[in-house]
Design a protein around this motif. Sequence first.
Motif, mmCIF file in Angstrom:
data_model
loop_
_atom_site.group_PDB
_atom_site.id
_atom_site.type_symbol
_atom_site.label_atom_id
_atom_site.label_comp_id
_atom_site.label_asym_id
_atom_site.label_seq_id
_atom_site.Cartn_x
_atom_site.Cartn_y
_atom_site.Cartn_z
ATOM 1 N N PRO A 54 0.829 -1.215 0.000
ATOM 2 C CA PRO A 54 0.000 0.000 0.000
ATOM 3 C C PRO A 54 0.854 1.252 0.000
ATOM 4 C CG PRO A 54 -0.085 -1.097 2.126
ATOM 5 C CD PRO A 54 0.662 -2.005 1.211
ATOM 6 N N PRO A 55 0.403 2.291 -0.715
ATOM 7 C CA PRO A 55 1.200 3.519 -0.779
ATOM 8 C C PRO A 55 1.193 4.196 0.577
ATOM 9 C CG PRO A 55 -0.933 3.839 -1.810
ATOM 10 C CD PRO A 55 -0.859 2.405 -1.427
ATOM 11 N N GLN A 107 -8.325 13.168 2.877
ATOM 12 C CA GLN A 107 -9.733 12.896 2.610
ATOM 13 C C GLN A 107 -10.398 12.017 3.669
ATOM 14 O OE1 GLN A 107 -10.378 11.231 -1.212
ATOM 15 N NE2 GLN A 107 -9.735 13.061 -2.292
ATOM 16 N N ASN A 140 -5.610 10.090 0.551
ATOM 17 C CA ASN A 140 -5.499 10.963 -0.610
ATOM 18 C C ASN A 140 -5.686 12.411 -0.169
ATOM 19 O OD1 ASN A 140 -5.275 8.759 -2.374
ATOM 20 N ND2 ASN A 140 -7.498 8.496 -2.303
ATOM 21 N N TYR A 167 -7.221 -0.956 -4.675
ATOM 22 C CA TYR A 167 -7.198 0.505 -4.631
ATOM 23 C C TYR A 167 -8.564 1.145 -4.780
ATOM 24 C CZ TYR A 167 -2.200 0.380 -4.726
ATOM 25 O OH TYR A 167 -0.907 0.164 -4.377
ATOM 26 N N ASN A 220 -15.615 6.430 -2.770
ATOM 27 C CA ASN A 220 -14.786 7.537 -3.245
ATOM 28 C C ASN A 220 -14.388 7.214 -4.681
ATOM 29 O OD1 ASN A 220 -13.300 9.850 -3.051
ATOM 30 N ND2 ASN A 220 -11.596 8.928 -1.927
ATOM 31 N N SER A 252 -6.638 8.958 -8.390
ATOM 32 C CA SER A 252 -5.409 8.883 -7.590
ATOM 33 C C SER A 252 -4.558 7.703 -8.023
ATOM 34 C CB SER A 252 -5.729 8.729 -6.108
ATOM 35 O OG SER A 252 -6.621 9.703 -5.698
ATOM 36 N N GLN A 262 -0.125 6.594 -8.899
ATOM 37 C CA GLN A 262 0.609 5.497 -8.257
ATOM 38 C C GLN A 262 1.587 4.916 -9.285
ATOM 39 O OE1 GLN A 262 0.623 4.238 -5.318
ATOM 40 N NE2 GLN A 262 1.210 2.116 -5.489
#
Lengths: 233, 533
Positions: A41-42, A83, A220, B57, B62, B69, B73
């Motif tokens: 995950p980022p 967010q 985000n 993701y 959302n 977004s 990545q």
Amino acid sequence: MPQENKNPDLSRRNFLKAMGVLAVGVGVAGILRGVVIDIIPPNQNVESGYPTLQLALPNGNPVHTSDLIVNNPQIVIFNYPLQNEPNFLLRLGDSNNNDVAVQPTEVTIPATGAKFTSPGGAGPYKSVVASSAICQHLGCVPPEIRFHPPNDTSYPGKIHCDCHGSTYDPYQGFSVVTGPTQSPLPNVKLVYDATNDTYSASLMIGPVIYGRTSDLSGGNPISGNSTEVTTIS
Amino acid sequence: MNEEKSLIEKIMNEPQPIPRKVPDYMRKKGGIWYWTGAMIMITFFYEVITGVILLFYYQPSNAYNSTISFLTQPFGTIILTTHLYGAYLMIAFVYIHLLRNLFVGSYKKPRGSQWLTGVLLLILTVAAGYFGYSLTGDVLSADATDVGRGIAAATPFIGSYLEFIFFGAGTSIELFQRLEAWHIIIAGTIFLLFAIHFYMAEYNTIMPDPKEANYKAPLIDKDDKNYKPWYPYNFMYMMQIAFSTLALILIIPSAFALIPNIPPLLSPFPQVSPTSPLASQVPPYPPWFLLFVYKELDFQFASVIGPFWAVAIFTGMPLIYLFLIPLIDRNNDLKPSRRPLIIATGIVGIFYYVALSIWGAFRPGVPVPNSLALIFFVIPLVIMVPLIYYLAGNFEKEKYKNPNAWKIMALVSIAGFFGFLSGMSIYSLISTGSALSLGETVASLVFLALTILAIYAVYGGVKINKNPIRMTGTGYTVFGAVYGLLAVWIFTMISFIPMTSTRDQAMIGIGLGIIFFISAVLTKIYRAYAYGE
């Protein structure tokens, strides 16, 4: 029609095989690099610093002091700095629903013993405050954690989390009143523009938002230069 | 009698060895037509893999922001754009596979039920595509779900239930959660049905060249002891096809991603959000595979009977026809000239599909009066059916000496199509003088010239060397080394490109595509050198 090559040179054959495996190998390596990168995950810091976001109503107009109700029993939240990071927006008053000026105070973090100074109230009466709406104990969110107005029979004038009973005092920089939490709620610094009667969130003060390595990672960024204030009934 | 047994009875009681040895002619020149199903399978697996990564993701709460977004990545642009174009290719391959089997007559005994599962797979694939592109939450997805809701709600008796089942009770979170669930459920159903379809194909065997059996069904490949084993001969060929398909999936959207201001119909990216002020400038297009339905809703009588009945008639009728083909054409003739009705309706069907799609792309939302609709639907039918019957009769009497006669006829009709397009665009160029008309004119004239050139070549004007010079072992080695090193060089190049901007990611996508194209070429070289294929 090409004839079947009954006895091809074995070393040449192996060389071609090696070249083929090499090409496929680098192709697969290129794809795998993407897969591996995207399965993790980022967690990079998506914002270099805290953004300044004006508080806005769902219709896009900025929030004015008259839009905020003193001791509002409904839950009013906005996201900041990312967010998925909700915060309470409170206009605090006494039991007669008159505005109470909230002064900056020194708040202790029981878990570490560290201290920080809360930003205090904003607005014409210094009564508007904001803090993270994610409980510092185990991460419960509204409506489980919510503000009880001073006239409420239970927990008057406190923020109480129904999950495990943590209680915070919004009049004293969201400090810890009772456990099990060992950490106050992170305060949002609000900046009041007296000319236009508008509010902006500009900074987080205090402990890190629950479940984050930093307030600015793990979500985000909010696009635009305002954040929407919504009411949960 | 053997024929009385059902397919299930045969499959369960007389199991066959799988995978079968496949005939050597499937790997020769022209054998690619036996592999259209394999190409669908490869695109499907690619879609599953990229789809699972996207699943990590995508946030239904959302939808638009999480999709946008993901583009920033690392590898996000490549995965999202190739997931879209992989789906486009899969649908295109499904249509090619269907038409190929329609024209060679492989819906006949013993493959009737296999054909039926194939038509079901077509419906499921298009449905998965619809739910997939609605997931992005952009302005096109908002238009698509609005239209979908309208059609579902207009269904007699169960309309409101259907609308709730597919699109939820009204909130945005529920809508996208349901779209996502249906997208994945349909993909899973495709996999199950594909497994059945594939097992039937293995059981019924590959359909050999009808010439060998004097064009009579049932045609079954008799396991020849001389066939080469499945591994490595067939495996390597399949790999070659897989690498080529993968190269296509990676290169096309990455190249399109580099073109600025690409029209929404070709764009590999999501469009703007429906709440953006720019949203009104995006024409409300569906993706290309649904353009024909979109244009049909512009017809005058479609607005009278309502969207549900228009869609039920325009997509339902062709589908019912496809389901019924094995029952309509029951005799055992496989020769196309003895099946003129199927061939003619197939060609008219292609014309309707292509013409409606082009019409919808260039004149979206322009109403079509009933008289024009009548001309559009009746004239091709009135011309093509008698023409095909006449030509089929002539083929039966062996009036055409040139063995490529049918190819020439097909090309002449394509030339006619482009000639018509050129005429229209020249007229438009003279009357409006716009740059768009100039582009259209040039493009259609180029296609016309290419088709005429192809007719000339097929007619025998161009002699192809029948005995190609076989490369020596050294030649193969040199080519192999050059390609292998090229692949490593490209890999080194793309490994150093930063993955931040969309442009850089598109370059990486093209690089990876070229590597897989090289892999396909190397596989072919290896097969030629080691197996003499």
